[in-house]
Design an enzyme around this catalytic site. Sequence first.
Site, PDB file in Angstrom:
ATOM      1  N   ASP A  45       0.752  -1.161  -0.018  1.00  0.00           N
ATOM      2  CA  ASP A  45       0.039  -0.216   0.043  1.00  0.00           C
ATOM      3  C   ASP A  45       0.815   1.249  -0.034  1.00  0.00           C
ATOM      4  OD1 ASP A  45       0.637  -0.233   2.561  1.00  0.00           O
ATOM      5  OD2 ASP A  45      -1.033   0.013   3.412  1.00  0.00           O
ATOM      6  N   ASP A  84      -1.485  -5.911   0.052  1.00  0.00           N
ATOM      7  CA  ASP A  84      -1.500  -5.280   1.270  1.00  0.00           C
ATOM      8  C   ASP A  84      -3.108  -5.176   1.233  1.00  0.00           C
ATOM      9  OD1 ASP A  84       0.762  -4.930   2.956  1.00  0.00           O
ATOM     10  OD2 ASP A  84       1.398  -3.182   2.022  1.00  0.00           O
ATOM     11  N   LYS A 112      -1.254  -9.423   3.365  1.00  0.00           N
ATOM     12  CA  LYS A 112      -0.594  -8.897   4.291  1.00  0.00           C
ATOM     13  C   LYS A 112      -1.241  -7.777   5.112  1.00  0.00           C
ATOM     14  CE  LYS A 112       3.163  -6.037   3.935  1.00  0.00           C
ATOM     15  NZ  LYS A 112       2.810  -4.776   4.476  1.00  0.00           N
ATOM     16  N   GLU A 181       9.398  -4.404  10.595  1.00  0.00           N
ATOM     17  CA  GLU A 181       9.932  -2.843  10.010  1.00  0.00           C
ATOM     18  C   GLU A 181      10.351  -2.084  10.911  1.00  0.00           C
ATOM     19  OE1 GLU A 181       6.987  -1.132   7.223  1.00  0.00           O
ATOM     20  OE2 GLU A 181       8.169   0.824   7.174  1.00  0.00           O
TER      21      GLU A 181
HETATM   22  O1  KIV Z   1       3.414  -1.170   1.662  1.00  0.00           O
HETATM   23  C1  KIV Z   1       4.810  -1.563   1.604  1.00  0.00           C
HETATM   24  O2  KIV Z   1       5.622  -1.361   0.845  1.00  0.00           O
HETATM   25  C2  KIV Z   1       5.062  -2.468   2.602  1.00  0.00           C
HETATM   26  C3  KIV Z   1       6.546  -2.482   2.808  1.00  0.00           C
HETATM   27  C4  KIV Z   1       7.369  -1.292   3.267  1.00  0.00           C
HETATM   28  C5  KIV Z   1       6.745  -3.710   3.834  1.00  0.00           C
HETATM   29  O3  KIV Z   1       4.396  -2.744   3.474  1.00  0.00           O
END
Ligand code: KIV
Length: 263
Positions: A45, A84, A112, A181
């Site tokens: 996202d 995501d 995710k 993270e």
């Molecule tokens: O949205 C994203 O790019 C992420 C990564 C930074 C792990 O969640």
Amino acid sequence: MKKISINTLRSMKKNGEKFSAITAYDYTFSHLIEAAAIEVALVGDSLGNVILGHDSTIPVTVDEMAYHTSAVKRGNNHSLLVSDMPFMSYATEIKALENAATLMRSGAQMVKLEGGEWLTEIVYLLSQRGIPVCGHVGLTPQSVHKFGGFKVQGRAEAEAKKMIQEAIAIQDAGADLIVVECVPSTLGTALTAALDIPVIGIGAGASTDAQVLVLHDMLGISKRLPKFSKDFLAGANSIQDALKTYSVEVSNGSFPGPEHCCD
Ligand code: KIV
């Protein structure tokens, strides 16, 4: 090239082989990521920031995630495709099921979700219904306003302990992968040792089972390069070359170096 599955990643962890993940948002880059044999393509996202120009991931919608997921899917038959779930799309059980189904129908092979203990029931529900789940702990960007900014998480001992317990709870609820993270590298190491599922770090030190970077950061074309990232295009002959170098440096342990840690 062999299709990557959660079984491939599990056995890589077991054998101590590091793997790489990278964000992908469109067909052409997804194809380059496939050609570089990168194991995980994450439709992050973060597209809210790097594609749409928002100042956070909060405005991103499920429809936008589904649109980009289907484009990434068309470009890549190798990497495990993780999408995501955006802000508030998994705030209730019913929303989580419906929105995860939309992303899976668009081509995602895993979804995710950001969060700790409170997420365990939703992770359980999704995974029982055949939807693979990747957790995300540490600096979870959808909670940026709750954190008061993009700050390193888990510095205090009690906070670090709690994060490990929460990650274990998410694993026990059925998650297959977890992203951590922006935490001190000692915590990245402890989390990786505490979990059976593969741990993908970003700004979490060199000991995690895998690394993930935002595509635009590692190509040096973002507005600002985070400390934990590296411009792989500088010194490379092409984007393809930069992606391959990233994958090689992760697997041989030369990326991330100490200068990329959030200690
Ligand atoms: O949205 C994203 O790019 C992420 C990564 C930074 C792990 O969640």
